[in-house]
Write a protein that holds these residues in place. Sequence first.
Motif, PDB file in Angstrom:
ATOM      1  N   LEU A 228       0.452  -0.973  -0.054  1.00 46.13           N
ATOM      2  CA  LEU A 228      -0.316  -0.075   0.199  1.00 46.13           C
ATOM      3  C   LEU A 228       0.846   1.339  -0.594  1.00 46.13           C
ATOM      4  CD1 LEU A 228      -3.092  -1.463   2.128  1.00 46.13           C
ATOM      5  CD2 LEU A 228      -3.037  -1.268  -0.291  1.00 46.13           C
ATOM      6  N   VAL A 229       1.918   1.219   0.524  1.00 53.09           N
ATOM      7  CA  VAL A 229       2.723   2.631   0.601  1.00 53.09           C
ATOM      8  C   VAL A 229       3.475   2.556  -0.375  1.00 53.09           C
ATOM      9  CG1 VAL A 229       4.804   3.514   1.175  1.00 53.09           C
ATOM     10  CG2 VAL A 229       3.270   1.925   2.806  1.00 53.09           C
ATOM     11  N   TRP A 230       4.281   1.451  -1.436  1.00 50.88           N
ATOM     12  CA  TRP A 230       4.795   1.889  -2.266  1.00 50.88           C
ATOM     13  C   TRP A 230       3.284   1.546  -3.574  1.00 50.88           C
ATOM     14  CZ3 TRP A 230       3.002  -1.553  -6.668  1.00 50.88           C
ATOM     15  CH2 TRP A 230       3.786  -1.751  -7.864  1.00 50.88           C
ATOM     16  N   LEU A 231       2.552   1.416  -3.764  1.00 52.64           N
ATOM     17  CA  LEU A 231       0.565   1.916  -3.934  1.00 52.64           C
ATOM     18  C   LEU A 231       0.691   3.837  -4.325  1.00 52.64           C
ATOM     19  CD1 LEU A 231      -1.223  -0.673  -4.479  1.00 52.64           C
ATOM     20  CD2 LEU A 231      -0.382  -0.692  -6.063  1.00 52.64           C
ATOM     21  N   TYR A 232       0.672   4.273  -2.807  1.00 55.26           N
ATOM     22  CA  TYR A 232       0.753   5.697  -2.825  1.00 55.26           C
ATOM     23  C   TYR A 232       1.859   6.472  -3.604  1.00 55.26           C
ATOM     24  CZ  TYR A 232       0.096   9.745  -0.975  1.00 55.26           C
ATOM     25  OH  TYR A 232       0.148  11.683  -0.016  1.00 55.26           O
ATOM     26  N   GLU A 233       2.980   5.761  -3.053  1.00 57.50           N
ATOM     27  CA  GLU A 233       4.090   6.623  -3.690  1.00 57.50           C
ATOM     28  C   GLU A 233       3.589   6.843  -5.347  1.00 57.50           C
ATOM     29  OE1 GLU A 233       6.393   8.079  -2.683  1.00 57.50           O
ATOM     30  OE2 GLU A 233       5.320   8.361   0.105  1.00 57.50           O
ATOM     31  N   LEU A 234       3.734   5.156  -5.633  1.00 58.87           N
ATOM     32  CA  LEU A 234       3.313   4.994  -7.561  1.00 58.87           C
ATOM     33  C   LEU A 234       2.663   5.730  -8.214  1.00 58.87           C
ATOM     34  CD1 LEU A 234       3.759   3.329  -9.877  1.00 58.87           C
ATOM     35  CD2 LEU A 234       1.809   2.003  -9.165  1.00 58.87           C
ATOM     36  N   SER A 235       1.359   6.304  -7.614  1.00 59.21           N
ATOM     37  CA  SER A 235      -0.030   7.063  -7.741  1.00 59.21           C
ATOM     38  C   SER A 235       0.567   8.803  -7.558  1.00 59.21           C
ATOM     39  CB  SER A 235      -0.917   7.358  -6.356  1.00 59.21           C
ATOM     40  OG  SER A 235      -0.590   7.060  -5.863  1.00 59.21           O
ATOM     41  N   ARG A 236       1.662   8.866  -6.726  1.00 59.46           N
ATOM     42  CA  ARG A 236       2.390  10.370  -7.021  1.00 59.46           C
ATOM     43  C   ARG A 236       2.891  10.846  -8.298  1.00 59.46           C
ATOM     44  NH1 ARG A 236       4.836  11.817  -1.851  1.00 59.46           N
ATOM     45  NH2 ARG A 236       4.509  14.593  -2.517  1.00 59.46           N
ATOM     46  N   ALA A 237       3.515   8.939  -8.762  1.00 63.46           N
ATOM     47  CA  ALA A 237       4.366   9.495 -10.173  1.00 63.46           C
ATOM     48  C   ALA A 237       3.411   9.894 -11.460  1.00 63.46           C
ATOM     49  CB  ALA A 237       4.854   8.206 -10.595  1.00 63.46           C
ATOM     50  N   GLY A 238       2.188   9.860 -11.262  1.00 59.01           N
ATOM     51  CA  GLY A 238       1.359   9.998 -11.765  1.00 59.01           C
ATOM     52  C   GLY A 238       0.984   9.225 -13.291  1.00 59.01           C
ATOM     53  N   GLY A 239       0.506   9.443 -14.701  1.00 62.43           N
ATOM     54  CA  GLY A 239       0.354   8.662 -15.342  1.00 62.43           C
ATOM     55  C   GLY A 239      -1.313   7.482 -15.699  1.00 62.43           C
ATOM     56  N   PHE A 240      -1.738   6.541 -14.274  1.00 69.71           N
ATOM     57  CA  PHE A 240      -2.560   6.454 -13.921  1.00 69.71           C
ATOM     58  C   PHE A 240      -3.502   6.516 -12.934  1.00 69.71           C
ATOM     59  CE2 PHE A 240       0.702   3.274 -14.331  1.00 69.71           C
ATOM     60  CZ  PHE A 240       0.635   3.005 -13.003  1.00 69.71           C
ATOM     61  N   ASP A 241      -4.582   6.697 -12.993  1.00 71.36           N
ATOM     62  CA  ASP A 241      -5.250   6.197 -11.598  1.00 71.36           C
ATOM     63  C   ASP A 241      -4.514   5.090 -10.986  1.00 71.36           C
ATOM     64  OD1 ASP A 241      -6.320   8.753 -11.427  1.00 71.36           O
ATOM     65  OD2 ASP A 241      -7.851   8.852 -11.843  1.00 71.36           O
ATOM     66  N   VAL A 242      -4.310   4.978  -9.377  1.00 68.83           N
ATOM     67  CA  VAL A 242      -4.053   3.818  -8.801  1.00 68.83           C
ATOM     68  C   VAL A 242      -5.538   3.469  -7.726  1.00 68.83           C
ATOM     69  CG1 VAL A 242      -2.148   2.349  -6.881  1.00 68.83           C
ATOM     70  CG2 VAL A 242      -1.935   4.209  -8.996  1.00 68.83           C
ATOM     71  N   LYS A 243      -5.952   2.439  -8.053  1.00 66.52           N
ATOM     72  CA  LYS A 243      -6.967   2.169  -6.462  1.00 66.52           C
ATOM     73  C   LYS A 243      -6.530   0.521  -6.308  1.00 66.52           C
ATOM     74  CE  LYS A 243     -12.124   1.416  -7.076  1.00 66.52           C
ATOM     75  NZ  LYS A 243     -12.346   0.378  -6.626  1.00 66.52           N
ATOM     76  N   ALA A 244      -6.507   1.143  -4.785  1.00 66.86           N
ATOM     77  CA  ALA A 244      -6.332  -0.006  -3.835  1.00 66.86           C
ATOM     78  C   ALA A 244      -8.099  -0.938  -4.030  1.00 66.86           C
ATOM     79  CB  ALA A 244      -5.147   0.072  -2.521  1.00 66.86           C
ATOM     80  N   THR A 245      -7.674  -2.256  -4.168  1.00 69.24           N
ATOM     81  CA  THR A 245      -9.699  -2.448  -3.719  1.00 69.24           C
ATOM     82  C   THR A 245      -9.475  -3.386  -3.064  1.00 69.24           C
ATOM     83  OG1 THR A 245     -10.133  -2.683  -6.871  1.00 69.24           O
ATOM     84  CG2 THR A 245     -11.350  -4.019  -5.455  1.00 69.24           C
ATOM     85  N   ALA A 246     -10.120  -3.746  -2.499  1.00 69.63           N
ATOM     86  CA  ALA A 246     -10.149  -4.461  -1.272  1.00 69.63           C
ATOM     87  C   ALA A 246      -9.817  -3.949   0.284  1.00 69.63           C
ATOM     88  CB  ALA A 246     -10.795  -5.646  -1.288  1.00 69.63           C
ATOM     89  N   ALA A 247      -8.834  -3.353  -0.081  1.00 74.98           N
ATOM     90  CA  ALA A 247      -7.958  -2.260   0.948  1.00 74.98           C
ATOM     91  C   ALA A 247      -8.463  -1.222   1.222  1.00 74.98           C
ATOM     92  CB  ALA A 247      -6.408  -3.374   0.137  1.00 74.98           C
ATOM     93  N   PRO A 248      -9.093  -0.840   2.205  1.00 72.64           N
ATOM     94  CA  PRO A 248      -9.343   0.720   2.444  1.00 72.64           C
ATOM     95  C   PRO A 248      -8.506   1.178   3.402  1.00 72.64           C
ATOM     96  CG  PRO A 248     -10.919  -0.622   3.754  1.00 72.64           C
ATOM     97  CD  PRO A 248     -10.980  -1.757   2.712  1.00 72.64           C
ATOM     98  N   MET A 249      -7.833   0.876   3.806  1.00 74.17           N
ATOM     99  CA  MET A 249      -6.346   1.106   4.730  1.00 74.17           C
ATOM    100  C   MET A 249      -5.352   1.796   4.270  1.00 74.17           C
ATOM    101  SD  MET A 249      -6.386  -2.439   4.865  1.00 74.17           S
ATOM    102  CE  MET A 249      -5.761  -3.659   4.170  1.00 74.17           C
ATOM    103  N   TYR A 250      -6.084   1.576   2.117  1.00 76.38           N
ATOM    104  CA  TYR A 250      -4.918   2.189   1.746  1.00 76.38           C
ATOM    105  C   TYR A 250      -5.005   4.268   2.055  1.00 76.38           C
ATOM    106  CZ  TYR A 250      -3.448   4.148  -3.006  1.00 76.38           C
ATOM    107  OH  TYR A 250      -2.410   5.436  -3.448  1.00 76.38           O
ATOM    108  N   ARG A 251      -6.544   4.504   2.599  1.00 73.09           N
ATOM    109  CA  ARG A 251      -6.705   5.520   2.509  1.00 73.09           C
ATOM    110  C   ARG A 251      -6.789   6.143   3.698  1.00 73.09           C
ATOM    111  NH1 ARG A 251     -11.373   6.399  -0.706  1.00 73.09           N
ATOM    112  NH2 ARG A 251     -11.645   8.595   0.199  1.00 73.09           N
ATOM    113  N   ARG A 252      -5.693   5.296   4.585  1.00 68.85           N
ATOM    114  CA  ARG A 252      -5.115   5.479   6.292  1.00 68.85           C
ATOM    115  C   ARG A 252      -3.764   5.876   5.807  1.00 68.85           C
ATOM    116  NH1 ARG A 252      -1.364   2.468   7.765  1.00 68.85           N
ATOM    117  NH2 ARG A 252      -2.896   0.344   7.852  1.00 68.85           N
ATOM    118  N   VAL A 253      -3.006   5.378   4.724  1.00 67.04           N
ATOM    119  CA  VAL A 253      -1.890   5.243   4.452  1.00 67.04           C
ATOM    120  C   VAL A 253      -1.537   6.271   3.771  1.00 67.04           C
ATOM    121  CG1 VAL A 253       0.271   4.260   3.042  1.00 67.04           C
ATOM    122  CG2 VAL A 253      -1.448   2.729   4.253  1.00 67.04           C
ATOM    123  N   ALA A 254      -2.687   7.362   3.039  1.00 62.65           N
ATOM    124  CA  ALA A 254      -2.682   7.793   1.938  1.00 62.65           C
ATOM    125  C   ALA A 254      -2.701   9.494   2.833  1.00 62.65           C
ATOM    126  CB  ALA A 254      -3.154   8.536   1.043  1.00 62.65           C
TER     127      ALA A 254
END
Length: 376
Positions: A228-254
């Motif tokens: 989830l931390v890696w995905l958040y950093e990836l999302s900041r790079a842009g290019g495409f949206d990143v969605k963590a499905t069945a992982a609402p704790m991604y919002r806490r990580v962000a």
Amino acid sequence: MAPDNVHRQAAHERQARNRWMAETDFSRAPFTIAWEITRACAFSCVHCRADAQHRRNPAELTTEEGYALIDRLTEFGSPILVFTGGDPMMRRDLFELIKYADAAGLRCSLTPTATALPTVARLRRAQQAGVRRIALSLDAPLPEVHDDFRKVAGSWERTMTILRSAKSLGISTQVNTTVTSHNVDLLPEMVTFVQEVGAVQWSVFFLVPMGRGQQLSMISPQQHEEVLVWLYELSRAGGFDVKATAAPMYRRVAAQRGAGGSAIGAGFAFHDGLDRPAQGVNDGRGFLFISHLGDVMPSGFLPIIAGNVRRDDVVDIYRNHPLFRGLRDPERLTGKCGVCEFRDVCGGQRGRAYAVTGDPFASDPACAYVPSGWTA
């Protein structure tokens, strides 16, 4: 219609959707509705929620029952309606159902299986009927890993072909990847493929151990956190949206990493054209699932039946059934989730809690975070 009128109509539709999103109350309407129009599918994916079968069930909702269901769903406004399965392309009336839903004002998405059915001609028909997004599963950068996961030789190459065909037609595409211990180390290599097919979103799905998915090993809570931390950093790079499905704790990580810090939205900004809400969607809270037989559930991964559209009103079920109301009440959460300072942002994945503990209000066993008020 003249070009100026087309632009004015498009602007009007965007304004209407934006008003709907601003006014949407998840206690009154879901953001996403998944309709499993059939459970028939040629694949036998090892993670399958549905235990999909090779033949259609004669008790599936009929075309006319589908139209009646769509009519009721418009009471919710203009949510996203995902035509899923099984393999939705195994229903001959698929395009008629999509056309009817689109005309009714629902925003249609399609999740076909990577068989021979999604030809260029059929993809074009789906587009003309009103599909705004197609999503296909690509679970590894290596054909042999993906094909073993899907239990169909050549499925990786076929998936890539369908994604490229959709891109050539100008259809918005989404890549879905299910994370298990089998492919977690390969996720960084997936980025190139998501970019290659021009996907507007990468939906990274974190396994809920049910159906044939019970045979797999979930990654550990610590691995969840690291991904989830890696995905958040990836999302900041842009290019495409990143969605963590069945992982609402991604919002806490962000939120912890300064993505705005909003108590509800965690600072998310999606650009995939579907006007996604700032508030977090979870089972029964912004999400509704309807099975091929008409059973109504909080999601396909929380298979507690709250009614059936053949005898019950789907709108009333979502708004008033005790299960749905409970899932939208943070006070019902127990364990770590119950005392977590991020419970309004996250709330834990209710389907996973149910699959592992039998209690849909228990703590999400995939979360590594220890709330400040928690004492084991």
